[in-house]
Design an enzyme around this catalytic site. Sequence first.
Site, PDB file in Angstrom:
ATOM      1  CD  GLU A 233      78.040 -58.617  47.425  1.00 11.93           C
ATOM      2  OE1 GLU A 233      77.103 -59.581  46.139  1.00 11.93           O
ATOM      3  OE2 GLU A 233      78.293 -57.671  47.850  1.00 11.93           O
TER       4      GLU A 233
ATOM      5  CD  GLU B 297      74.776 -59.631  53.740  1.00  9.87           C
ATOM      6  OE1 GLU B 297      75.245 -59.528  53.157  1.00  9.87           O
ATOM      7  OE2 GLU B 297      74.112 -58.034  54.151  1.00  9.87           O
TER       8      GLU B 297
ATOM      9  CG  ASP C  64      80.013 -53.804  47.959  1.00 15.34           C
ATOM     10  OD1 ASP C  64      79.761 -53.993  49.163  1.00 15.34           O
ATOM     11  OD2 ASP C  64      80.170 -54.658  46.780  1.00 15.34           O
ATOM     12  CB  SER C  65      77.471 -51.599  53.835  1.00 19.28           C
ATOM     13  OG  SER C  65      79.327 -52.274  54.313  1.00 19.28           O
TER      14      SER C  65
ATOM     15  CG  ASP D 280      83.275 -55.611  49.389  1.00 18.58           C
ATOM     16  OD1 ASP D 280      83.505 -56.868  50.268  1.00 18.58           O
ATOM     17  OD2 ASP D 280      82.465 -55.648  50.660  1.00 18.58           O
TER      18      ASP D 280
ATOM     19  CE  LYS E 245      82.465 -58.769  52.168  1.00 19.09           C
ATOM     20  NZ  LYS E 245      80.863 -58.848  50.645  1.00 19.09           N
TER      21      LYS E 245
END
Length: 291
Positions: free
Chosen positions: A139, A206, A65-66, A108, A137
């Site tokens: 978070e 990260e 999602d960057s 993501d 993925k």
Amino acid sequence: MSSTNAVPYGTLPPASPVALRKPISLPRLNEMRSRGEKITMLTAYDATFAAVADAAGVECILVGDSLGMVCQGLSSTVGVTLDTMRYHIESVTRGIQRVQGTAWIVGDLPFGSYQESKEQAIRSATVLMQAGAHMVKLEGGDWTTEIVNFLVLRGIPVCAHLGLTPQTVHSLGGYRVQGRGDDAAHKMRQEALALQEAGAAMMVLEMVPEPLSTALTLELPTCHTIGIGAGNGTAGQVLVMHDMLGINLGKNPKFVHNFMEGRSSVHEAMRAYVAAVKNGTFPDNAKHAWA
Ligand code: KIV
């Protein structure tokens, strides 16, 4: 796309001949880990860059999602929607298929697409898997373990993400190192073990101090740690493609290396990244914010 339309790499020399390349799968990633071979991951958001990364030998492509920041010009990943993720995962998947590629595609789950309930999470994960992702993925720590287990039991491979979690940047107070100090390290260790227990097969770490990410890697035999700004002791590494090509619109984090420097093509830069991760010369522990 039918196989007759497939272009085996166009003008790009693949990392190894197409006939010798087998699709990357969880068992293949496990084999790599057990023989001590580092796993390489790069972000890609469209068909062409995904195909170039695949041809360069990158095993895992993260449709991160960057993309909100590097493709959409947003100031954080919070504004990225599920529909945008679906669009980019479909594009990446078509690129990989077009060149008969082998990469493992990680998609993501964006902010707001899994936080509500495990039912919401499986609906969102289904969208990404049907778009072509092989793994999703998400978070977060403790609160995600139930969701991870729910997805894994239903056949959806999951990559966890601890440390700096960009979707919660506003709670964290900025893009800063996480897991510093005994209490924070202890908490991250408990969360990592719980996520492995829940069935996460991969975990992005990260902006985590190297001693902690190395220790976690040793404690997580069935969950492959993929570091970013977390030193060189993890099972694999990931970078945002725009950062490693030196075309980030902002300031590159200290740990990033510009692999385009001294090279004349994106393909060469990506091959150099793969080689540097595999031979342990990237990342350089001295170039981290926690160092
Ligand atoms: O979205 C992304 O690109 C990521 C990486 C920074 C790991 O999550």
